[in-house]
Design an enzyme around this catalytic site. Structure first.
Site, short mmCIF file in Angstrom:
data_model
loop_
_atom_site.label_atom_id
_atom_site.label_comp_id
_atom_site.label_asym_id
_atom_site.label_seq_id
_atom_site.Cartn_x
_atom_site.Cartn_y
_atom_site.Cartn_z
N GLU A 305 0.80 -1.23 0.00
CA GLU A 305 0.00 0.00 0.00
C GLU A 305 0.83 1.28 0.00
O GLU A 305 0.68 2.13 0.86
CB GLU A 305 -0.94 0.00 1.22
CG GLU A 305 -1.93 -1.16 1.19
CD GLU A 305 -2.91 -1.11 2.35
OE1 GLU A 305 -4.10 -1.32 2.09
OE2 GLU A 305 -2.46 -0.86 3.48
C1 LIG Z 1 -0.77 -6.05 3.91
C2 LIG Z 1 -2.01 -5.41 4.45
O1 LIG Z 1 -2.98 -6.09 4.74
N1 LIG Z 1 -1.99 -4.06 4.61
C3 LIG Z 1 -3.14 -3.39 5.25
N2 LIG Z 1 -4.36 -3.90 4.59
C4 LIG Z 1 -5.60 -3.87 5.33
C5 LIG Z 1 -5.42 -4.39 6.73
C6 LIG Z 1 -6.75 -4.43 7.50
O2 LIG Z 1 -7.60 -5.43 6.98
C7 LIG Z 1 -4.39 -3.53 7.45
O3 LIG Z 1 -4.80 -2.18 7.49
C8 LIG Z 1 -3.05 -3.68 6.74
O4 LIG Z 1 -2.13 -2.75 7.32
#
Ligand SMILES: CC(=O)N[C@H]1NC[C@H](CO)[C@H](O)[C@@H]1O
Length: 509
Positions: A305
């Site tokens: 992200e």
């Molecule tokens: C690799 C990943 O999962 N990154 C983010 N994605 C959504 C998650 C919550 O469901 C967390 O916020 C996490 O930091």
């Protein structure tokens, strides 16, 4: 259920007979077999002590002492190991295989390493049952068992909410009851930096929610690693970057990218600045410390992200993009950063794990880097499995086990009905799936709801990751066994939530 049906995850090969033997707590003797070269295995000694109250929950719960017959029939559980491996840590390659043969008066537990002996001891503890009068029994049983996947993990996020060390240790206890063997410690992230670094103490003194109460000292970290080792659990730390690093900027100035509004800095910051050599100098010094604090040879670098908007707004980054010939493709900048960090990590003899974003950006990463699949979209995770293994990388499956997401009803079935090798690819590609992870992200989870949200739902993935898929197709058939496990977790002090209407024999004792 007083047969192998009571064992979760389901062992690979099992034969149970109706013959049963009474066990008297005073008469059970857990001991080493073989020559005395096997003796003094600290991990096994600790396990013998730990499992006694787990095998006999009444025995220690302060209830009126069970009437022990004078002669007290004895029953010996005898452990033999090819090589104890007792002084080291569990590793990616550690054998967890064991054989367990229970017959009149004795159970023979044989394994290659102590880690397999721990798995066999857990299985034995699940074979023992009580009749309505409290008498303990175990049936004649022959088990040959080993895990389908080597890597069976649970991720805890200690940044969105701080988790007291006690909550982490209790989670490790419960993990061992389902034969999980990796604790993925997502220790820092945007909102807080609780890891207390001895090289850069400002990171937590300025980045933690509170510099005294919401940190993990070096001894806290050592305590978690030691507790995990005694249970055959690896601790894989994650220091996620370049994104998810807002808290890093509190204690380490000039690390994050200053975002701009037109020609002037906006006062906000973005991902770590990939254009500055200062960033890599810091990361090298910081990683020199943390790669020595955590003994496991694997290290999670994150890479998920990354928002490019701040990088795009910064004039120095734009100059760097020109200089590097990246044009307007900021995935090339993310790639440049990740390759540097992966190289720093491998210089410290660690193998990297990174989130799938790093691969999706078509980055040139070392062949031994493990990719961690977490996105269900845009491509389904099966497509991602196929794509990544086609490129020759080992892969961890996380996407279907984000159980921080909750629903009304038996959502454990969604975790159970996962087929980690059900994608289009060669047998070689299927072998590149080294296992998977259950994630418990902390945005809405802290020590008040961690256990009921994790247990018993995570156990569904535990069986998917350990057992033979062909013998564990039906969630309906698994439900009574999972209910048995849930009641067992309650007796072991784990606040596991209910699966459906019903009761546990000892739920409120
Ligand atoms: C690799 C990943 O999962 N990154 C983010 N994605 C959504 C998650 C919550 O469901 C967390 O916020 C996490 O930091």
């Amino acid at each position: 259920l007083n047969t192998v049906e009571s064992v979760w995850p389901l062992p690979q090969k099992v034969a149970v007979s109706g013959e049963r033997y009474r066990l008297d707590p005073a008469g059970l003797d857990l001991r080493y077999g073989g020559g005395d070269q096997d003796q003094d295995c600290v991990v096994l000694d600790a396990a013998f002590r730990r499992y006694y109250p787990l095998i006999f929950p009444d025995w220690v719960s302060g209830k009126p002492r069970l009437k022990i017959p004078k002669k007290g029939n004895t029953f010996s559980l005898v452990v033999t190991m090819d090589r104890g491996d007792c002084d080291g840590y569990p590793t990616a390659g550690s054998s967890e295989r064991y054989q367990l043969n229970v017959s009149a008066g004795q159970a023979l537990l044989h394994s290659e390493t102590v880690w397999g002996a721990l798995r066999g001891l857990e299985t034995f503890s699940q074979l023992v049952y009580q009749d309505d009068y409290g008498t303990y029994f175990v049936n004649k049983t022959e088990i040959e068992d080993f895990p389908r996947f080597q890597y069976r993990g649970i991720l805890l996020d200690t940044s969105r909410h701080y988790l007291p060390v006690k909550a982490i240790l209790k989670t490790l206890d419960a993990m061992a009851y389902s034969k999980f063997n990796v604790f993925h410690w997502h220790i820092v992230d945007d909102p807080s930096f609780p890891y207390q670094s001895r090289t850069f103490p400002d990171l937590s003194s300025k980045g933690a929610y509170h510099p005294m109460s919401h940190i993990y000292t070096q001894s806290d970290v050592r305590r978690v690693i030691a507790h995990a080792r005694l249970r055959g659990i690896r601790v894989v730390p994650e220091f996620d970057s370049p994104g998810h690093t807002q808290s890093w900027g509190k204690g380490q100035p000039n690390l994050l990218t200053p975002c701009y509004n037109g020609g002037t800095p906006s006062g906000t910051f973005g991902p770590i600045n990939p254009a500055s050599t200062l960033s890599y100098r810091f990361m090298r010094r910081f990683f020199e410390e943390v790669t020595s604090v955590f003994p496991d040879s694997y290290f999670h670098l994150g890479g998920d992200e990354v928002d490019f908007s701040c990088w795009k707004s910064n004039p120095d980054i734009r100059v760097f993009m020109q200089k590097m010939g990246f044009g307007q493709d900021y995935t090339k900048l993310e790639s440049f950063y990740m390759e540097n960090i992966v190289n720093i990590t491998s210089a410290f003899n660690k193998t990297s794990i990174v989130w799938q974003d790093v691969f999706d950006y078509h980055e040139r990463i070392p062949k031994d880097t493990v990719l961690h699949i977490w996105k269900g979209l845009p491509a389904s995770y099966e497509v991602e499995l196929s794509r990544i293994t086609k490129a020759g990388h080992r892969v961890l499956l996380g996407a279907p086990w984000y159980i921080n997401h909750i629903a009304y009803g038996q959502d454990w079935r969604l975790s159970y009905n996962v087929h980690p090798q059900n994608f289009s690819g060669t047998e070689e590609q299927k072998k590149l799936v080294i296992g998977g992870e259950v994630s418990m992200w902390g945005e809405y989870v802290d020590a008040t709801n961690l256990s009921p949200r994790l247990w018993p739902r995570a156990c569904a993935a535990a069986e998917r990751l350990w057992s033979d898929e062909n013998q564990t197709i039906s969630a309906n058939k698994a439900l009574p066994r999972l209910q048995e496990l849930r009641c067992r977790l309650l007796r072991r002090g784990v606040q596991a939530e209910p699966l459906k209407p019903g009761h546990c024999r000892n739920e409120y004792q």
